[in-house]
Motif scaffolding. Structure first.
Motif, PDB file in Angstrom:
ATOM      1  N   ALA A   1       5.938  12.476  -3.029  1.00  0.00           N
ATOM      2  CA  ALA A   1       6.624  11.253  -3.439  1.00  0.00           C
ATOM      3  C   ALA A   1       7.969  11.135  -2.712  1.00  0.00           C
ATOM      4  O   ALA A   1       8.362  10.052  -2.277  1.00  0.00           O
ATOM      5  CB  ALA A   1       6.831  11.248  -4.942  1.00  0.00           C
TER       6      ALA A   1
ATOM      7  N   GLU B   1       2.210   1.768  -3.329  1.00  0.00           N
ATOM      8  CA  GLU B   1       1.128   2.238  -4.206  1.00  0.00           C
ATOM      9  C   GLU B   1       0.859   3.727  -4.005  1.00  0.00           C
ATOM     10  O   GLU B   1       0.686   4.480  -4.967  1.00  0.00           O
ATOM     11  CB  GLU B   1      -0.143   1.422  -3.931  1.00  0.00           C
ATOM     12  CG  GLU B   1      -1.362   1.880  -4.710  1.00  0.00           C
ATOM     13  CD  GLU B   1      -1.139   1.811  -6.212  1.00  0.00           C
ATOM     14  OE1 GLU B   1      -1.854   2.496  -6.961  1.00  0.00           O
ATOM     15  OE2 GLU B   1      -0.215   1.069  -6.649  1.00  0.00           O
ATOM     16  N   ARG B   2       0.856   4.138  -2.752  1.00  0.00           N
ATOM     17  CA  ARG B   2       0.627   5.565  -2.488  1.00  0.00           C
ATOM     18  C   ARG B   2       1.714   6.409  -3.129  1.00  0.00           C
ATOM     19  O   ARG B   2       1.454   7.477  -3.696  1.00  0.00           O
ATOM     20  CB  ARG B   2       0.614   5.814  -0.966  1.00  0.00           C
ATOM     21  CG  ARG B   2      -0.767   5.693  -0.355  1.00  0.00           C
ATOM     22  CD  ARG B   2      -0.819   6.422   0.971  1.00  0.00           C
ATOM     23  NE  ARG B   2       0.052   5.821   1.968  1.00  0.00           N
ATOM     24  CZ  ARG B   2       0.448   6.444   3.068  1.00  0.00           C
ATOM     25  NH1 ARG B   2       0.073   7.687   3.293  1.00  0.00           N
ATOM     26  NH2 ARG B   2       1.227   5.840   3.944  1.00  0.00           N
ATOM     27  N   GLN B   3       2.946   5.902  -3.034  1.00  0.00           N
ATOM     28  CA  GLN B   3       4.032   6.661  -3.645  1.00  0.00           C
ATOM     29  C   GLN B   3       3.875   6.684  -5.164  1.00  0.00           C
ATOM     30  O   GLN B   3       4.112   7.704  -5.815  1.00  0.00           O
ATOM     31  CB  GLN B   3       5.376   6.036  -3.255  1.00  0.00           C
ATOM     32  CG  GLN B   3       6.567   6.889  -3.655  1.00  0.00           C
ATOM     33  CD  GLN B   3       7.889   6.207  -3.353  1.00  0.00           C
ATOM     34  OE1 GLN B   3       7.910   5.186  -2.678  1.00  0.00           O
ATOM     35  NE2 GLN B   3       8.961   6.762  -3.875  1.00  0.00           N
ATOM     36  N   ARG B   4       3.433   5.545  -5.726  1.00  0.00           N
ATOM     37  CA  ARG B   4       3.228   5.484  -7.174  1.00  0.00           C
ATOM     38  C   ARG B   4       2.213   6.537  -7.611  1.00  0.00           C
ATOM     39  O   ARG B   4       2.399   7.245  -8.596  1.00  0.00           O
ATOM     40  CB  ARG B   4       2.754   4.095  -7.575  1.00  0.00           C
ATOM     41  CG  ARG B   4       2.930   3.780  -9.067  1.00  0.00           C
ATOM     42  CD  ARG B   4       2.186   2.535  -9.452  1.00  0.00           C
ATOM     43  NE  ARG B   4       0.749   2.662  -9.233  1.00  0.00           N
ATOM     44  CZ  ARG B   4      -0.070   3.395  -9.980  1.00  0.00           C
ATOM     45  NH1 ARG B   4       0.418   4.075 -10.997  1.00  0.00           N
ATOM     46  NH2 ARG B   4      -1.354   3.472  -9.703  1.00  0.00           N
ATOM     47  N   GLN B   5       1.141   6.647  -6.842  1.00  0.00           N
ATOM     48  CA  GLN B   5       0.121   7.633  -7.177  1.00  0.00           C
ATOM     49  C   GLN B   5       0.673   9.049  -7.074  1.00  0.00           C
ATOM     50  O   GLN B   5       0.354   9.912  -7.907  1.00  0.00           O
ATOM     51  CB  GLN B   5      -1.084   7.468  -6.252  1.00  0.00           C
ATOM     52  CG  GLN B   5      -1.886   6.208  -6.548  1.00  0.00           C
ATOM     53  CD  GLN B   5      -3.023   6.005  -5.543  1.00  0.00           C
ATOM     54  OE1 GLN B   5      -3.246   6.858  -4.686  1.00  0.00           O
ATOM     55  NE2 GLN B   5      -3.719   4.888  -5.682  1.00  0.00           N
ATOM     56  N   ALA B   6       1.486   9.272  -6.041  1.00  0.00           N
ATOM     57  CA  ALA B   6       2.055  10.610  -5.900  1.00  0.00           C
ATOM     58  C   ALA B   6       2.930  10.953  -7.093  1.00  0.00           C
ATOM     59  O   ALA B   6       2.881  12.069  -7.629  1.00  0.00           O
ATOM     60  CB  ALA B   6       2.863  10.688  -4.608  1.00  0.00           C
TER      61      ALA B   6
ATOM     62  N   ALA C   1       2.655   9.645 -10.069  1.00  0.00           N
ATOM     63  CA  ALA C   1       1.800   9.767 -11.241  1.00  0.00           C
ATOM     64  C   ALA C   1       1.124  11.134 -11.290  1.00  0.00           C
ATOM     65  O   ALA C   1       0.967  11.725 -12.363  1.00  0.00           O
ATOM     66  CB  ALA C   1       0.747   8.652 -11.233  1.00  0.00           C
ATOM     67  N   SER C   2       0.760  11.638 -10.123  1.00  0.00           N
ATOM     68  CA  SER C   2       0.053  12.923 -10.114  1.00  0.00           C
ATOM     69  C   SER C   2       1.027  14.087 -10.049  1.00  0.00           C
ATOM     70  O   SER C   2       0.615  15.229  -9.872  1.00  0.00           O
ATOM     71  CB  SER C   2      -0.910  12.978  -8.927  1.00  0.00           C
ATOM     72  OG  SER C   2      -0.162  12.952  -7.717  1.00  0.00           O
TER      73      SER C   2
ATOM     74  N   GLN D   1       0.833  -1.199   0.000  1.00  0.00           N
ATOM     75  CA  GLN D   1       0.000   0.000   0.000  1.00  0.00           C
ATOM     76  C   GLN D   1       0.872   1.255   0.000  1.00  0.00           C
ATOM     77  O   GLN D   1       0.568   2.238  -0.678  1.00  0.00           O
ATOM     78  CB  GLN D   1      -0.888  -0.025   1.248  1.00  0.00           C
ATOM     79  CG  GLN D   1      -1.813   1.180   1.377  1.00  0.00           C
ATOM     80  CD  GLN D   1      -2.565   1.141   2.707  1.00  0.00           C
ATOM     81  OE1 GLN D   1      -2.672   0.080   3.314  1.00  0.00           O
ATOM     82  NE2 GLN D   1      -3.067   2.289   3.140  1.00  0.00           N
ATOM     83  N   HIS D   2       1.970   1.187   0.763  1.00  0.00           N
ATOM     84  CA  HIS D   2       2.863   2.346   0.804  1.00  0.00           C
ATOM     85  C   HIS D   2       3.452   2.608  -0.583  1.00  0.00           C
ATOM     86  O   HIS D   2       3.489   3.740  -1.058  1.00  0.00           O
ATOM     87  CB  HIS D   2       3.970   2.102   1.825  1.00  0.00           C
ATOM     88  CG  HIS D   2       4.745   3.334   2.156  1.00  0.00           C
ATOM     89  ND1 HIS D   2       4.510   4.082   3.276  1.00  0.00           N
ATOM     90  CD2 HIS D   2       5.737   3.966   1.490  1.00  0.00           C
ATOM     91  CE1 HIS D   2       5.316   5.114   3.296  1.00  0.00           C
ATOM     92  NE2 HIS D   2       6.090   5.069   2.222  1.00  0.00           N
TER      93      HIS D   2
ATOM     94  N   ASN E   1       3.090  14.963  -7.870  1.00  0.00           N
ATOM     95  CA  ASN E   1       3.367  15.541  -6.547  1.00  0.00           C
ATOM     96  C   ASN E   1       4.733  15.051  -6.067  1.00  0.00           C
ATOM     97  O   ASN E   1       4.847  14.132  -5.255  1.00  0.00           O
ATOM     98  CB  ASN E   1       2.266  15.142  -5.578  1.00  0.00           C
ATOM     99  CG  ASN E   1       2.348  15.934  -4.285  1.00  0.00           C
ATOM    100  OD1 ASN E   1       3.392  16.515  -3.966  1.00  0.00           O
ATOM    101  ND2 ASN E   1       1.261  15.976  -3.546  1.00  0.00           N
TER     102      ASN E   1
END
Lengths: 255, 255
Positions: free
Chosen positions: B122, B108-113, B115-116, B105-106, B118
DNA sequence: TCTTATTGATTGATATCCAATCCTGTGTTT
DNA sequence: AAACACAGGATTGGATATCAATCAATAAGA
């Protein structure tokens, strides 16, 4: 060296010698009178001890010799195992012939001490083995981490019911060296793990520890100049404990 | 918390933010005026910093922000690698499904950051990964050792020529988790090693570091009560450094 | 210009004092 | 008699002022 560092070192030795036991109050005024310095110097010493995990400072209550829990004990031994296993892995890759020779020589010296019945020397050498082991990694940072963990295991030994024999585990040391030199890393690491596990599993820390010495009595042998030749081990009333601070207190759990 | 501990924390943050650079004089009088406390409190803070390896106290000369050598840098990264590899080995044995989920999950959260776009988030998440990783070992002693090593690597980053990109190494993190979860411990450990080695190999520490901020300027943002919301990253004149303190500064050595 | 001496600044440490907090022992109340 | 409350003492955390020792940088002299 600064006065506070010197005093911190003395306090550390007294704790490692089990002359100052966990829970013992380290009052500023009392210590300042013992060492004949101001309270502020003592405060600085206590901060150093607390940073090292040997003392605990409670706000407005003062400093006490640390009283690690069983959980703490397991974590400390886990960390020690992790570090020594890691060093073992490094050494099996990188250690040169001179290093292996030094290790074998150290084991041999300990063997001779055991053979000649010099238990005290054997005990010291048994402790030193781990230090030498880590020193061969040539990493001062790692050495300091390891030394701190060893100090904390020595403190732990103040808390256990001292009903065990000291076997210096010469066999373990020799076997670790042998296995590593042959490149058999995994068995060596498992041996290290098994050793530490057997030690910590023997711990029984339910009992309260009562100080048998006042701080003044405990610290008296370290005072008065370079009187550090005879470090005076810990006094114990109950068992046949010889008061060693050996890193190899081996608990005989099996009967 | 004691005043000296609070001040030590502030100094630590200022050093990790590269606002106080290696070699910077930490004068007792100056700091006591900045924080509006007596010199004694500052001394205690400096002792704590020195014990943590972030400051160096020279007798009768005073305290300075530590100036680790290239040798120190290698030793610190070696120790960090050793610790993280050891934790990896422990986790591959003992970690439960919830733990693996937290790691994934961690990542994944970084991946999203990423991707967006941010980058700042990240970066923080990239740092945190290692902390979470070690926390899952459920060993507070190990956590503290690791945290100290991370602090020292962050200090090291004040000393290198900042001509690199930040890539958060999401791939590495994801791969380490994946490999470990599959029980492929050895490749995971080698990946950890390779990562740290590539970082430290890119270090160039010949250059002298000149403070761009006086201690008063450097510490000003941290003062005045709970103004800690905007931690103010480090200012840099030269490169496009975004001032992050990411534990994942990845040096592009290959072209 | 090079060497030496003086001066200034900073640290290490002491003594004294004060406020805040904790512990304890006593006294009161139920 | 038991529980609670309160006051006093002791201890810590910290401030201030002061002093000696040492380091550094300047100034004086050869």
């Amino acid at each position: 060296m600064s006065r506070s560092q010197a005093i911190a070192d003395i306090l550390t030795r007294a704790i490692l010698d089990h002359r100052l036991v966990p829970g013992c109050k380290l009052g500023e005024r009392e210590l300042s009178e013992i060492f004949d310095v101001s309270r502020i110097v003592i405060r600085q010493s206590l901060i150093r001890l607390a940073d090292d995990g040997l003392a605990q400072i409670e706000r407005n209550r003062g400093a006490f010799v640390a009283r690690p829990s069983m959980q703490d004990a397991m974590e400390i031994y886990d960390a020690l195992t992790l570090v020594e296993q890691g060093v073992a892995a490094q050494l099996s890759d990188r250690l040169g012939p001179a290093g292996w020779a030094e290790l074998r020589q150290h084991v041999e010296r300990q063997r001779q001490a055991v053979a000649s019945g010099n238990d005290a020397l054997a005990d010291v050498l048994g402790q030193e083995f781990h230090t030498v082991f880590v020193r061969l990694s040539r990493n001062k940072v790692m050495q300091e981490i390891h030394a701190q963990l060893v100090r904390r295991t020595t403190l732990l030994r103040s808390l256990i019911t001292a009903d065990f024999d000291y076997c210096n585990l010469l066999d373990d040391h020799a076997r670790v060296v042998e296995l590593l030199e042959k490149g058999r890393l995994k068995p060596a690491m498992e041996l290290i793990d098994a050793h530490h596990r057997s030690v910590v599993r023997g711990y029984i820390m339910d009992r309260q520890v009562f100080p048998e010495l006042t701080p003044r009595e405990a610290l008296e042998p370290y005072l008065d100049g370079k009187a550090g030749e005879a470090p005076k081990p810990a006094p114990r009333k109950k068992t046949g404990d010889r008061g060693g601070t050996g890193a190899h207190a081996h608990v005989h759990t099996a009967k």
